[in-house]
Design an enzyme around this catalytic site. Structure first.
Site, mmCIF file in Angstrom:
data_model
loop_
_atom_site.group_PDB
_atom_site.id
_atom_site.type_symbol
_atom_site.label_atom_id
_atom_site.label_comp_id
_atom_site.label_asym_id
_atom_site.label_seq_id
_atom_site.Cartn_x
_atom_site.Cartn_y
_atom_site.Cartn_z
ATOM 1 N N SER A 66 3.075 -10.511 0.467
ATOM 2 C CA SER A 66 3.823 -10.335 -0.775
ATOM 3 C C SER A 66 5.264 -9.904 -0.520
ATOM 4 O O SER A 66 5.999 -10.594 0.167
ATOM 5 C CB SER A 66 3.065 -9.330 -1.641
ATOM 6 O OG SER A 66 3.663 -9.201 -2.884
ATOM 7 N N ASP A 271 8.453 -12.023 -6.510
ATOM 8 C CA ASP A 271 8.276 -11.459 -5.171
ATOM 9 C C ASP A 271 7.889 -12.591 -4.219
ATOM 10 O O ASP A 271 7.832 -13.760 -4.619
ATOM 11 C CB ASP A 271 7.224 -10.338 -5.178
ATOM 12 C CG ASP A 271 5.852 -10.856 -5.479
ATOM 13 O OD1 ASP A 271 5.750 -11.982 -5.993
ATOM 14 O OD2 ASP A 271 4.869 -10.169 -5.181
ATOM 15 N N ASP A 273 5.218 -13.833 -2.796
ATOM 16 C CA ASP A 273 4.111 -14.778 -2.997
ATOM 17 C C ASP A 273 3.949 -15.169 -4.468
ATOM 18 O O ASP A 273 2.923 -15.739 -4.863
ATOM 19 C CB ASP A 273 2.795 -14.248 -2.414
ATOM 20 C CG ASP A 273 2.348 -12.945 -3.041
ATOM 21 O OD1 ASP A 273 3.184 -12.284 -3.671
ATOM 22 O OD2 ASP A 273 1.166 -12.591 -2.901
ATOM 23 N N ARG A 490 1.124 10.296 -5.106
ATOM 24 C CA ARG A 490 -0.099 9.664 -4.594
ATOM 25 C C ARG A 490 0.205 8.944 -3.279
ATOM 26 O O ARG A 490 1.370 8.589 -3.015
ATOM 27 C CB ARG A 490 -0.695 8.669 -5.614
ATOM 28 C CG ARG A 490 0.250 7.554 -5.990
ATOM 29 C CD ARG A 490 -0.405 6.524 -6.875
ATOM 30 N NE ARG A 490 -1.168 5.550 -6.115
ATOM 31 C CZ ARG A 490 -0.650 4.487 -5.501
ATOM 32 N NH1 ARG A 490 0.652 4.258 -5.522
ATOM 33 N NH2 ARG A 490 -1.426 3.646 -4.853
ATOM 34 N N THR A 494 -0.689 0.471 0.262
ATOM 35 C CA THR A 494 -0.201 -0.661 1.049
ATOM 36 C C THR A 494 0.753 -0.262 2.169
ATOM 37 O O THR A 494 1.099 -1.072 3.005
ATOM 38 C CB THR A 494 0.536 -1.683 0.147
ATOM 39 O OG1 THR A 494 1.624 -1.001 -0.482
ATOM 40 C CG2 THR A 494 -0.356 -2.266 -0.910
HETATM 41 P P1 NG1 Z 1 0.890 1.069 -3.451
HETATM 42 O O1 NG1 Z 1 1.520 0.823 -2.142
HETATM 43 O O2 NG1 Z 1 -0.572 1.441 -3.425
HETATM 44 O O3 NG1 Z 1 1.720 1.974 -4.304
HETATM 45 C C1 NG1 Z 1 1.999 -1.177 -4.337
HETATM 46 C C2 NG1 Z 1 2.477 -1.144 -5.763
HETATM 47 C C3 NG1 Z 1 1.324 -1.564 -6.673
HETATM 48 C C4 NG1 Z 1 0.808 -2.932 -6.253
HETATM 49 C C5 NG1 Z 1 0.478 -2.947 -4.754
HETATM 50 C C6 NG1 Z 1 0.164 -4.328 -4.235
HETATM 51 C C7 NG1 Z 1 4.021 0.418 -6.830
HETATM 52 C C8 NG1 Z 1 4.360 1.820 -7.144
HETATM 53 N N1 NG1 Z 1 2.901 0.209 -6.149
HETATM 54 O O4 NG1 Z 1 0.884 -0.325 -4.221
HETATM 55 O O5 NG1 Z 1 1.751 -1.566 -8.000
HETATM 56 O O6 NG1 Z 1 1.769 -3.889 -6.550
HETATM 57 O O7 NG1 Z 1 1.586 -2.489 -3.986
HETATM 58 O O8 NG1 Z 1 -0.985 -4.813 -4.755
HETATM 59 O O9 NG1 Z 1 4.765 -0.485 -7.204
#
Ligand code: NG1
Length: 522
Positions: A66, A271, A273, A490, A494
């Site tokens: 992505s 983005d 993908d 949190r 990813t």
């Molecule tokens: P993480 O890295 O868990 O915050 C990010 C995006 C999610 C989602 C995922 C891909 C933010 C704050 N977080 O997750 O919304 O797009 O990547 O699935 O944008």
């Protein structure tokens, strides 16, 4: 298992990096492409087993990272209805990816076959695709190695957007059923979207101009293709390939460098993908305005509410958001539109699942991942309901058109672009009318690398920390000092870091709150 010898001998070509631990997160496996080879091999085996478990239905595998940097890549599985892999299987895929030796790999495969009661007699069907990352081609070859070794029938669909692969999986599994999803080809996808869009635009064929930055990703060539099917009289798409994309625009709240905004001219960024989109424009005064996933959800919610009312049908509309949704978007949905809103954990699989509880479930992450789901009840009602006035007829036709236009399997930037454009055309609106529904509360999103992100444990749809002990209390104390203050911390699913979100009544308060919380996190 009859192919186990082949599986193990091919696995020797794809050894697992010693001691590495992999986990199937919100976006499947994602990391530096150099470390992915063994993971991809084992995901191939998992996909074949999943297909066998489901009587040979076609399972999809997408190779993409992505919006991550170009040296990264990733891989995720698509279940037969086009949705994300069923949760219980994430554990099996993870256990295969982490098997240290080939003996362990064999044991894990046999365990999955036994525990999930797979009858190995019969076919396995897997399709796969990749985005335009340079590492994708070699990884696709590794995947094929696994699928050949286990004896699955596989098709390489080459370069596709993630949502196109989801479409193809569902379309293939519904051929010849009572509700075929569409022709299972890339051109079938373009046809389905463009026919629905043209129908929705019936009285207003002259579309507006939209500048679309495709983030140097797969969205560029695919949008160019879609453009041919749409015809310029419907929508004038000016396609650019900037290196930044939706994530940059959303994070830094500014246009891609080098992009000049003419007041009230609309722009969108995808983005890598093409599964997420955000809009932006310059106001009359030249100031930058973001129309993110929350704004798209608000626009769609308002439009669907009007259409359902005008059609004279009884369908329950609901919206699903995450903690990252702007506080004022939630206020708009619940207080102005008076619609129910559910907040769930980050990651589209959580949103998708929750949206399925409504007749029309609208879900968007603030960063632009999202779609609108129609329940089987809603689709049946749209099919059979007889209009008793021309106004009802027109609203019903629009709802039918939207159910075809909107990708029902996953958030899809191309389909969402057409959704927004269809609504704006129908209302005769430009970006500022759309934007006027509510004003975003100023907000900041920070990242912080910490020693161990697993120490950050949350509850309440990730809005509160349970661990490290005492940290939430300190955050609460700070938040209480700011008007309209809200903040949470949190661990990212990813990236190996912690995210800090803060919003407040003014820009300086949001910045200040975010910085202070940053200082608390270590
Ligand atoms: P993480 O890295 O868990 O915050 C990010 C995006 C999610 C989602 C995922 C891909 C933010 C704050 N977080 O997750 O919304 O797009 O990547 O699935 O944008």
């Amino acid at each position: 298992m009859k192919n186990i010898g082949n599986i193990i001998s091919a696995s020797l070509r794809h050894p697992k990096p010693e001691g590495a631990t992999f986990s199937y997160g919100t976006a499947g496996f994602r990391m530096q492409a150099d470390f992915l080879d063994s993971v991809v091999y084992r995901v191939g085996l998992s996909a074949a087993l999943r297909s066998r478990k489901l009587n040979g239905q076609t399972v999809g595998v997408m190779i993409t990272a992505s919006h991550n940097p170009a040296p990264d890549n990733g891989i995720k599985l698509v279940d037969p209805q086009g949705g994300m892999l069923e949760k219980s299987w994430e554990t099996y895929v993870t256990s295969l990816a982490n098997a240290e030796t080939d003996e362990e790999l064999q044991k894990e495969i046999e365990k999955i076959v036994k525990v999930t009661k797979i009858d190995m007699q019969g076919g396995m069907n897997v399709i796969y695709a990749r985005d335009t990352r340079p590492s994708g081609e070699v990884l696709a070859q590794t995947l094929k190695d696994a699928l050949d070794a286990i004896g699955a029938t596989s098709t390489d669909h080459g370069v596709k957007t993630t949502p196109q692969l989801h479409y193809l999986v569902r379309a293939l599994n519904t051929v010849g059923t009572v509700s075929p999803y569409g022709e299972p080809t890339e051109s079938g996808y373009y046809q389905k979207l463009s026919i629905a869009f043209r129908k929705l635009l019936k009285e207003k064929p002259r579309g507006s101009t939209v500048y679309v930055d495709c983030a140097n990703g797969v969205g560029g060539p695919k949008l160019r293709e879609l453009k041919k099917y749409l015809g310029e009289e419907c929508l004038d798409l000016v396609i650019t390939q900037d290196d930044c994309g939706a994530d940059f625009v959303k994070t830094f709240q500014k246009p891609p460098p080098g992009t000049k905004l003419t007041p009230l001219q609309r722009h969108a960024s995808l983005d890598g993908d093409a599964d997420r989109i955000i809009y932006y424009y310059a106001g009359q005064d030249g100031s930058f305005r973001l129309l993110d996933g929350d704004k798209i959800a608000g626009l769609a919610a308002m439009f669907f509410q009007d259409l359902v009312k005008s059609a004279g049908i009884d369908l329950k509309i609901g919206i699903v958001q995450t903690a990252y949704a702007n506080g004022n978007s939630t206020n708009y949905l619940t207080k102005t539109l008076k619609l129910p809103v559910t907040c769930v954990a980050t990651g589209v699989k959580h949103l998708h699942h929750a949206a399925q509880r409504y007749d029309i479930g609208i879900y968007f992450e603030a960063n632009g991942h999202g779609t609108v789901l129609f329940s089987p009840t809603a689709l049946a009602l749209l099919e059979t309901h007889e209009a008793s006035s021309p106004a009802q007829h027109s609203a019903l036709e629009s709802l039918r058109g939207l159910s075809n236009l909107i990708n029902q399997t996953v958030g899809d930037a191309l389909s969402d672009l057409l959704l927004v454009e269809a609504i704006l055309a129908s209302k005769g609106w430009g970006p500022s009318e759309w934007d006027s529904a509510y004003t975003d509360l100023p907000n900041r999103l920070f990242k912080k690398v910490v020693k161990d992100q697993s120490l950050f444990v949350t509850t309440d749809a990730e809005r509160k920390l349970v661990k490290p002990e005492g940290l939430q209390e300190k955050i609460d104390e700070l938040v209480a000092k700011y008007s309209d203050g809200r903040a949470f911390v949190r661990a990212s699913g990813t990236e190996d870091l912690v995210r800090i979100y803060a919003e407040a009544k003014t820009r300086s308060e949001a910045d200040d709150l975010g910085m202070r919380i940053m200082a608390l996190v270590s």
